[in-house]
Design an enzyme around this catalytic site. Structure first.
Site, mmCIF file in Angstrom:
data_model
loop_
_atom_site.group_PDB
_atom_site.id
_atom_site.type_symbol
_atom_site.label_atom_id
_atom_site.label_comp_id
_atom_site.label_asym_id
_atom_site.label_seq_id
_atom_site.Cartn_x
_atom_site.Cartn_y
_atom_site.Cartn_z
ATOM 1 N N GLY A 1 -111.762 -90.726 21.961
ATOM 2 C CA GLY A 1 -112.980 -91.381 22.418
ATOM 3 C C GLY A 1 -112.670 -92.598 23.266
ATOM 4 O O GLY A 1 -113.377 -92.909 24.226
ATOM 5 N N ASP A 2 -111.608 -93.301 22.911
ATOM 6 C CA ASP A 2 -111.147 -94.436 23.696
ATOM 7 C C ASP A 2 -110.270 -94.000 24.869
ATOM 8 O O ASP A 2 -110.484 -94.402 26.011
ATOM 9 C CB ASP A 2 -110.331 -95.395 22.811
ATOM 10 C CG ASP A 2 -111.194 -96.184 21.855
ATOM 11 O OD1 ASP A 2 -112.148 -96.830 22.322
ATOM 12 O OD2 ASP A 2 -110.914 -96.174 20.647
ATOM 13 N N LEU A 3 -109.263 -93.177 24.584
ATOM 14 C CA LEU A 3 -108.231 -92.893 25.576
ATOM 15 C C LEU A 3 -108.745 -92.037 26.728
ATOM 16 O O LEU A 3 -108.421 -92.295 27.895
ATOM 17 C CB LEU A 3 -107.035 -92.219 24.908
ATOM 18 C CG LEU A 3 -106.368 -93.023 23.782
ATOM 19 C CD1 LEU A 3 -105.190 -92.253 23.213
ATOM 20 C CD2 LEU A 3 -105.926 -94.389 24.277
#
Length: 390
Positions: free
Chosen positions: A174-176
């Site tokens: 979700g971040d990367l």
């Protein structure tokens, strides 16, 4: 000299998504100035540490995604610090932040204000739910982390064993993934500016990014009209494409092509299966029975034996631990483990290298992560010295 060595980035981000995006820019040669709130990035104190958290400047989390950056500490609530920031904006190419929508506006430092100081500025934000400028929703302003994005975006629903609960992926996709997409958007904006002289706003939302990441589930819902769900390590439309237990571990086999299927059957001594199930549709329809046949065969072999039997003929690989990754000569030949200094420790540490390889300007980590406010004098120059004298 990196491919982006002509660019200065003001990095207002913290934790993971934003810092990973600006890390990619730094690896490609951009001069990235990490502007940290008082006390620094929230993850400076996160483990793991080599030995002593009290002696070491930061943990592995911070080191990994902030390598090669400069650091200054600014408080936007302080008039002098705010003016220092605006002086940097005037000369910057890119500003990146990952606050909640509306946070920068509280300090009168939003996109519209900053472009008054630098009309060619590229301003980029990473938020859980995007920015109202590019599509307003009721979710904006809500906090979000990787787990929230994976849950809303359908990743957890299609990850895990069939009889198990929804499961997040190991890495923080979700971040990367959001960070990587945002980096692409920034570079597209840089190219647009080169052609037109215009800066612009770049907005990447984590929820939006996870919809893009679950790509297959979206078209399955549209085509079939039924929501896809968890099915372990198998694939909804391909077989064999799965992980198989061996005598000493797990190996994955991706043999959905007919040529690969025939090679697997020959290795098993079961050419009859190749004749009985000659098409991909045949194999998919009878996947449960065929998987049992393959699982019984792989269980009698070690990982090495299975891979030696199939390698070069069928896409096959062991499920590796990080310890095995560190021992893999491929990883070292590709410069995917990079040593950097760990301030306060008595040895270097290794972080993941950059997978983008280029013949002229290969991206690479450009040194360790910065100490908090380490580059104040270098970045602010005379202004920093005047503040210190005061």
């Amino acid at each position: 000299m990196g491919a982006l060595s002509n660019l200065r980035v003001l990095d207002l981000t913290q934790v993971l998504a934003g810092p990973y995006c600006t890390m990619l820019l730094a690896d490609m040669g951009a001069d990235v100035v990490k502007i940290e709130r008082p006390g620094g990035d929230l993850i400076r104190s996160n483990p793991p540490f080599v030995d002593d958290p009290e002696a070491e400047a930061y943990g592995g989390y911070f080191q990994s995604v902030n390598r090669g950056k400069k650091s200054i500490e600014l408080n936007f609530g302080d008039d002098e610090d705010r003016e220092d920031f605006l002086s940097l904006v005037e000369e910057a190419d890119i500003v990146v932040e990952n606050y909640r929508a509306g946070t920068m506006e509280k300090y009168d430092l939003g996109y519209e204000t900053l472009t008054e100081y630098n009309p060619e500025l590229i301003y980029s934000s990473i938020r859980g739910f995007g920015d109202p400028r590019t599509g307003e929703t009721h979710r904006q302003g809500q906090p979000s982390f990787d787990l929230i994005a994976q849950a809303l975006g359908g990743v957890m629903e299609i990850t895990g064993q069939e009889d198990g609960p929804p499961t997040k992926t190991g890495p923080g996709v979700g971040d990367l993934f959001t960070a990587a997409l945002n980096c692409v958007g920034i570079l597209a904006a840089v190219n647009h500016r080169e052609q037109t002289g215009e800066g612009q706003y770049v907005d990447t939302g984590m929820y939006d990014s996870m919809l893009s990441f679950t790509e297959r589930a979206i078209y399955q819902q549209s085509y079939a009209g039924t929501p896809p769900t968890r099915q372990g390590n198998s694939h909804p439309t391909l077989f064999p494409y799965d992980a198989f237990e061996t005598d000493d571990g797990y190996t994955v086999i991706a043999a959905f092509g007919t040529n690969h299927w025939e090679e697997v059957c020959a290795a098993m001594g079961r050419e009859d299966l190749a004749e009985e199930y000659p098409t991909a549709a045949d194999r998919l329809e009878n996947r449960d029975a065929l998987r049992e046949e393959m699982a019984a065969w792989t269980a009698e072999l070690t990982n090495d034996e299975l891979i030696d039997t199939l390698e070069g003929r069928v896409p096959v690989a062991p499920v590796q631990t990080t310890e095995e990754i560190f021992e893999d000569p491929h990883v070292h030949a590709r410069d995917m483990l990079v040593p950097v200094e760990q301030p306060g420790a008595d040895r270097d540490v290794e972080i993941a290298g950059n997978p983008i390889k280029m013949s002229k300007t290969t991206p690479k980590p450009r040194g360790r992560a910065p100490l908090l406010d380490e580059h104040r004098e270098e970045v602010l120059g005379d202004e920093a010295e005047t503040t210190a004298d005061d």
